[in-house]
Design an enzyme around this catalytic site. Structure first.
Site, PDB file in Angstrom:
ATOM      1  CG  ASN A 132       6.074  -6.605   3.896  1.00 37.81           C
ATOM      2  OD1 ASN A 132       5.387  -7.617   3.873  1.00 37.81           O
ATOM      3  ND2 ASN A 132       7.389  -6.612   3.463  1.00 37.81           N
ATOM      4  CG  HIS A 179       4.141 -11.168   4.154  1.00 37.75           C
ATOM      5  ND1 HIS A 179       3.580 -10.032   3.478  1.00 37.75           N
ATOM      6  CD2 HIS A 179       2.930 -12.134   3.923  1.00 37.75           C
ATOM      7  CE1 HIS A 179       2.684 -10.239   2.825  1.00 37.75           C
ATOM      8  NE2 HIS A 179       2.200 -11.352   3.047  1.00 37.75           N
ATOM      9  CG  ASP A 180       9.843 -12.930   9.786  1.00 38.82           C
ATOM     10  OD1 ASP A 180      11.053 -12.092   9.163  1.00 38.82           O
ATOM     11  OD2 ASP A 180      10.148 -13.097  10.899  1.00 38.82           O
ATOM     12  CD  GLU A 233      12.266  -9.279   4.237  1.00 37.84           C
ATOM     13  OE1 GLU A 233      11.261  -9.687   4.823  1.00 37.84           O
ATOM     14  OE2 GLU A 233      13.284  -9.718   4.605  1.00 37.84           O
ATOM     15  CG  HIS A 269      -6.514 -15.907   2.571  1.00 43.59           C
ATOM     16  ND1 HIS A 269      -5.945 -16.119   1.135  1.00 43.59           N
ATOM     17  CD2 HIS A 269      -5.278 -15.299   3.293  1.00 43.59           C
ATOM     18  CE1 HIS A 269      -4.984 -15.375   1.188  1.00 43.59           C
ATOM     19  NE2 HIS A 269      -4.566 -14.942   2.340  1.00 43.59           N
ATOM     20  CB  THR A 270     -10.989 -19.024   7.448  1.00 39.77           C
ATOM     21  OG1 THR A 270     -12.205 -19.065   8.016  1.00 39.77           O
ATOM     22  CG2 THR A 270      -9.928 -19.461   8.350  1.00 39.77           C
ATOM     23  CB  SER A 296     -17.570 -17.086   9.224  1.00 42.24           C
ATOM     24  OG  SER A 296     -16.538 -17.601   8.263  1.00 42.24           O
ATOM     25  N   GLY A 323      14.003 -16.845   5.423  1.00 42.33           N
ATOM     26  CA  GLY A 323      13.484 -17.537   6.789  1.00 42.33           C
ATOM     27  C   GLY A 323      12.830 -16.795   7.698  1.00 42.33           C
ATOM     28  NE  ARG A 359      -1.196 -10.504   3.853  1.00 41.32           N
ATOM     29  CZ  ARG A 359      -1.162  -9.074   3.556  1.00 41.32           C
ATOM     30  NH1 ARG A 359      -1.336  -7.992   4.354  1.00 41.32           N
ATOM     31  NH2 ARG A 359      -0.725  -8.910   2.313  1.00 41.32           N
ATOM     32  CG  ASP A 414      15.263 -13.101   9.030  1.00 40.58           C
ATOM     33  OD1 ASP A 414      14.166 -12.901   8.681  1.00 40.58           O
ATOM     34  OD2 ASP A 414      16.539 -12.940   8.341  1.00 40.58           O
TER      35      ASP A 414
HETATM   36  C1  HEM Z   1      -1.071 -18.361  -1.054  1.00 43.91           C
HETATM   37  C2  HEM Z   1      -0.398 -17.398  -1.283  1.00 43.91           C
HETATM   38  C3  HEM Z   1      -1.170 -15.862  -0.572  1.00 43.91           C
HETATM   39  C4  HEM Z   1      -1.300 -14.882  -1.306  1.00 43.91           C
HETATM   40  C5  HEM Z   1      -1.144 -14.699  -2.643  1.00 43.91           C
HETATM   41  C6  HEM Z   1      -2.058 -13.883  -0.431  1.00 43.91           C
HETATM   42  C7  HEM Z   1      -2.542 -12.840  -0.320  1.00 43.91           C
HETATM   43  C8  HEM Z   1      -2.843 -11.935   0.500  1.00 43.91           C
HETATM   44  C9  HEM Z   1      -3.541 -10.533   0.207  1.00 43.91           C
HETATM   45  C10 HEM Z   1      -3.480  -9.806  -0.852  1.00 43.91           C
HETATM   46  C11 HEM Z   1      -4.209 -10.300   1.423  1.00 43.91           C
HETATM   47  C12 HEM Z   1      -4.908  -8.987   1.543  1.00 43.91           C
HETATM   48  C13 HEM Z   1      -3.829  -7.729   2.040  1.00 43.91           C
HETATM   49  C14 HEM Z   1      -4.539  -6.699   1.607  1.00 43.91           C
HETATM   50  O1  HEM Z   1      -5.015  -6.002   0.678  1.00 43.91           O
HETATM   51  O2  HEM Z   1      -4.997  -5.848   2.863  1.00 43.91           O
HETATM   52  C15 HEM Z   1      -3.823 -11.329   2.338  1.00 43.91           C
HETATM   53  C16 HEM Z   1      -4.465 -11.242   3.653  1.00 43.91           C
HETATM   54  C17 HEM Z   1      -4.219 -12.277   4.377  1.00 43.91           C
HETATM   55  N1  HEM Z   1      -3.550 -13.503   4.585  1.00 43.91           N
HETATM   56 FE1  HEM Z   1      -2.781 -13.978   2.819  1.00 43.91          FE
HETATM   57  N2  HEM Z   1      -1.858 -14.655   1.133  1.00 43.91           N
HETATM   58  C18 HEM Z   1      -1.455 -15.887   0.678  1.00 43.91           C
HETATM   59  C19 HEM Z   1      -1.136 -16.896   1.820  1.00 43.91           C
HETATM   60  C20 HEM Z   1      -1.403 -16.689   3.162  1.00 43.91           C
HETATM   61  C21 HEM Z   1      -0.815 -17.237   4.092  1.00 43.91           C
HETATM   62  C22 HEM Z   1       0.135 -18.536   3.923  1.00 43.91           C
HETATM   63  C23 HEM Z   1      -1.351 -16.970   5.324  1.00 43.91           C
HETATM   64  C24 HEM Z   1      -1.031 -17.503   6.773  1.00 43.91           C
HETATM   65  C25 HEM Z   1      -0.755 -18.531   7.060  1.00 43.91           C
HETATM   66  C26 HEM Z   1      -2.294 -15.824   5.009  1.00 43.91           C
HETATM   67  C27 HEM Z   1      -2.767 -14.913   5.827  1.00 43.91           C
HETATM   68  C28 HEM Z   1      -3.509 -14.127   5.513  1.00 43.91           C
HETATM   69  C29 HEM Z   1      -4.129 -13.426   6.590  1.00 43.91           C
HETATM   70  C30 HEM Z   1      -4.689 -13.719   7.885  1.00 43.91           C
HETATM   71  C31 HEM Z   1      -4.810 -12.136   6.058  1.00 43.91           C
HETATM   72  C32 HEM Z   1      -5.637 -11.043   6.395  1.00 43.91           C
HETATM   73  C33 HEM Z   1      -4.755  -9.949   7.137  1.00 43.91           C
HETATM   74  C34 HEM Z   1      -5.425  -8.813   7.678  1.00 43.91           C
HETATM   75  O3  HEM Z   1      -6.785  -9.089   8.226  1.00 43.91           O
HETATM   76  O4  HEM Z   1      -4.981  -7.903   7.978  1.00 43.91           O
HETATM   77  N3  HEM Z   1      -2.023 -15.647   3.571  1.00 43.91           N
HETATM   78  N4  HEM Z   1      -3.323 -12.389   1.688  1.00 43.91           N
HETATM   79  C1  LIG Z   2      17.732 -18.785   3.592  1.00 38.64           C
HETATM   80  O1  LIG Z   2      18.028 -17.638   4.253  1.00 38.64           O
HETATM   81  C2  LIG Z   2      19.337 -17.186   3.794  1.00 38.64           C
HETATM   82  C3  LIG Z   2      19.824 -15.816   4.767  1.00 38.64           C
HETATM   83  O2  LIG Z   2      18.933 -15.799   5.738  1.00 38.64           O
HETATM   84  C4  LIG Z   2      19.057 -16.757   2.400  1.00 38.64           C
HETATM   85  O3  LIG Z   2      20.403 -15.996   1.814  1.00 38.64           O
HETATM   86  C5  LIG Z   2      18.448 -17.723   1.604  1.00 38.64           C
HETATM   87  O4  LIG Z   2      18.167 -17.310   0.233  1.00 38.64           O
HETATM   88  C6  LIG Z   2      17.608 -18.490   2.216  1.00 38.64           C
HETATM   89  N1  LIG Z   2      16.987 -19.553   1.394  1.00 38.64           N
HETATM   90  C7  LIG Z   2      15.600 -19.575   0.917  1.00 38.64           C
HETATM   91  C8  LIG Z   2      15.686 -20.851   0.040  1.00 38.64           C
HETATM   92  O5  LIG Z   2      15.015 -18.703   0.968  1.00 38.64           O
HETATM   93  C1  LIG Z   3       4.186  -0.658   8.035  1.00 41.04           C
HETATM   94  C2  LIG Z   3       5.026   0.103   6.970  1.00 41.04           C
HETATM   95  O1  LIG Z   3       6.192   0.142   7.305  1.00 41.04           O
HETATM   96  N1  LIG Z   3       4.612   0.549   5.964  1.00 41.04           N
HETATM   97  C3  LIG Z   3       5.312   1.399   4.815  1.00 41.04           C
HETATM   98  C4  LIG Z   3       5.273   0.715   3.634  1.00 41.04           C
HETATM   99  O2  LIG Z   3       5.672   1.565   2.831  1.00 41.04           O
HETATM  100  C5  LIG Z   3       5.202   2.950   2.681  1.00 41.04           C
HETATM  101  C6  LIG Z   3       5.997   3.712   1.450  1.00 41.04           C
HETATM  102  O3  LIG Z   3       6.460   2.706   0.692  1.00 41.04           O
HETATM  103  C7  LIG Z   3       5.397   3.626   3.946  1.00 41.04           C
HETATM  104  O4  LIG Z   3       4.785   4.842   3.716  1.00 41.04           O
HETATM  105  C8  LIG Z   3       4.805   2.765   5.008  1.00 41.04           C
HETATM  106  O5  LIG Z   3       5.039   3.324   6.139  1.00 41.04           O
END
Ligand code: HEM
Ligand SMILES: *[C@@H]1O[C@H](CO)[C@@H](O)[C@H](O)[C@H]1NC(C)=O
Ligand SMILES: CC(=O)N[C@H]1CO[C@H](CO)[C@@H](O)[C@@H]1O
Ligand SMILES: *[C@@H]1O[C@H](CO)[C@@H](O)[C@H](O)[C@H]1NC(C)=O
Ligand SMILES: *[C@@H]1O[C@H](CO)[C@@H](O)[C@H](O)[C@H]1NC(C)=O
Ligand SMILES: *[C@@H]1O[C@H](CO)[C@@H](O)[C@H](O)[C@H]1NC(C)=O
Ligand SMILES: *[C@@H]1O[C@H](CO)[C@@H](O)[C@H](O)[C@H]1NC(C)=O
Ligand SMILES: *[C@@H]1O[C@H](CO)[C@@H](O)[C@H](O)[C@H]1NC(C)=O
Ligand SMILES: *[C@@H]1O[C@H](CO)[C@@H](O)[C@H](O)[C@H]1NC(C)=O
Length: 337
Positions: free
Chosen positions: A104, A75-76, A98, A202-203, A258, A81, A71, A83
């Site tokens: 995050n 997000h990165d 971020e 999300h599996t 699962s 990109g 995850r 980075d």
């Molecule tokens: C399609 C849009 C997506 C949305 C809206 C979304 C949203 C979320 C949210 C809200 C959580 C739970 C966060 C929490 O409350 O702790 C989550 C967990 C997670 N997401 Fe997504 N996600 C998306 C796509 C993805 C993608 C593309 C990946 C990876 C390829 C991913 C991998 C995961 C994983 C593995 C978790 C579990 C994290 C953990 O166990 O700490 N998700 N996601």
């Molecule tokens: C691509 O990355 C650059 C900087 O690293 C950023 O300014 C730009 O918005 C990014 N483009 C997209 C489509 O995310």
């Molecule tokens: C992992 C991390 O940096 N979490 C931060 C998220 O943001 C809150 C406050 O906005 C911080 O307290 C957490 O440390």
């Protein structure tokens, strides 16, 4: 005077032309600097092995981190990109990075990345980027826990900028409808097939109640439930997991029963209206995404893994910083001073 001037401007013209060629050449080199398999084969030949070794040693003791790390990679990659911008700490002087943006708050595994980075730095200081470390660690941890593998070409450089609002604008919230998802994935060069495949992550893993409790308690502001969430499942969640609308701490497995197995169950859940988020449910609201879910379910696990691999590689390549742009951070949480 006129001749000299003409001469001069001719000369300037040639210099400008030559400069132009050089600049164009540099720009092309920059644009062409691409990720490649084993980018560090000569600069840090053991680098990728050290990373995999570290993951193999430690992830079996904390397997739930695999979900957190894939995850984090997602997000990165969705902000500037892949980075490493997700790793940067906010500064005391007021930069909100971020990391502190809502999406995050529930990321985990930052300290794990720091420990991997330290192990790699001990072998080859200043060579392997934090962005590549996230990408490799995400893949290696999913593999160690029995999930799919995918190619991770390397050569990403670390970014210098991280802005909280960019995470808010680019990372889809769990309340996303279909068109939000299509737009936000489209912005990253990912299509509807990628959306379905990558959502399949999300599996594994968990969610906090706060990420979906609106669906249980107050969907449209009149104390109602989301009609698109299976009512039996919703009742069960309210009775046993998310007992209050303000519960921010309880965690729920996204693929009940699962959550540790990287399988096709997520897609079955979605079709049964048991996807936890509105964004999961939204995948059934479009004919292309729905057809892809059904196609994956009709196919084998091996097929899912193979297709997932291609989408992960695509996500990991998007808009990366390469060549001489950015830097190789010494510590993943801070830009080099
Ligand atoms: C399609 C849009 C997506 C949305 C809206 C979304 C949203 C979320 C949210 C809200 C959580 C739970 C966060 C929490 O409350 O702790 C989550 C967990 C997670 N997401 Fe997504 N996600 C998306 C796509 C993805 C993608 C593309 C990946 C990876 C390829 C991913 C991998 C995961 C994983 C593995 C978790 C579990 C994290 C953990 O166990 O700490 N998700 N996601
Ligand atoms: C691509 O990355 C650059 C900087 O690293 C950023 O300014 C730009 O918005 C990014 N483009 C997209 C489509 O995310
Ligand atoms: C992992 C991390 O940096 N979490 C931060 C998220 O943001 C809150 C406050 O906005 C911080 O307290 C957490 O440390
Ligand atoms: C912090 O903010 C300043 C000013 O807006 C900006 O130049 C700098 O790049 C930011 N640092 C990070 C890590 O984003
Ligand atoms: C999707 O959500 C956005 C707001 O996030 C809204 O503007 C848009 O109308 C919604 N689209 C559909 C089809 O419901
Ligand atoms: C539901 O949301 C509405 C509007 O945001 C709010 O006024 C109401 O108090 C909420 N009800 C419950 C039970 O939380
Ligand atoms: C849960 O978080 C919300 C905002 O993020 C906050 O307003 C609320 O007070 C928190 N609830 C509890 C029980 O901590
Ligand atoms: C899917 O479409 C139905 C109507 O066909 C709508 O009620 C529902 O809100 C949509 N769900 C999502 C998650 O967009
Ligand atoms: C970054 O912030 C975390 C806490 O959020 C802290 O533990 C860590 O030491 C910080 N790293 C650096 C290099 O400042």
């Amino acid at each position: 005077m006129r001749i000299i001037s003409a001469h001069h401007s001719h000369f300037t013209g040639i210099v400008t032309l030559l400069l132009g060629v050089v600049v164009l050449g540099l720009m092309t080199a920059e644009a062409e600097a691409q990720l490649q398999m084993n980018f560090y084969s000569s600069s840090c030949p053991k680098g990728e092995d050290i990373i995999r070794g570290f993951v193999e040693k430690h992830i079996p003791n904390a397997p739930s981190l695999a979900a957190a790390l894939i995850r984090m990679h997602f997000h990165d990659c969705f902000v500037r990109g892949c980075d490493g911008s997700v790793l940067l700490n906010s500064s005391s002087s007021g930069n909100q990075t971020e990391k502190v943006a809502t999406p995050n708050l529930t990321l985990r595994g930052f300290d794990f990345i720091d420990r991997v980075k330290a192990a790699v730095e001990a072998e080859c200081p200043g060579v392997v980027s934090c962005a590549d470390i996230i990408a490799l660690v995400a893949r290696d941890s999913v593999v160690v826990t029995g999930g799919p593998t995918w190619k991770v070409p390397t050569g990403r450089r670390d970014g210098l900028v991280s802005i909280a609002s960019e995470a808010l604008n680019n990372i889809p919230p769990p309340t996303s409808n279909f068109s939000n998802l299509q737009t936000l994935f489209g912005n990253q060069g990912l299509d509807l097939k990628d959306l379905v495949l990558l959502s399949g992550a999300h599996t594994i893993g968990v969610s906090h109640c706060s990420s979906f409790s609106n669906r249980l308690y107050n969907f449209t502001g009149v104390g109602d439930q989301d009609p698109n969430l299976d009512s039996e499942y919703a009742a069960n969640l309210k009775a046993n997991k998310c007992k209050s609308p303000n519960d921010n701490t309880t965690i729920v497995e996204m693929d009940p029963g699962s959550r540790k197995t990287f399988d096709l169950n997520y897609y079955s859940n979605v079709l049964k209206r048991r996807g936890l988020f509105q964004s999961d449910a939204a995948l059934t609201n479009n004919s292309v995404t729905l057809a892809n879910i059904k196609r994956l379910l009709a196919g084998s696990l091996e097929n899912f893994y193979a297709e997932f691999a291609l989408s992960m590689e695509k996500m990991g390549r998007n808009n990366v910083t390469t060549g001489s742009a950015g830097e190789i951070r010494k510590h993943c949480a801070v830009v080099n001073s």
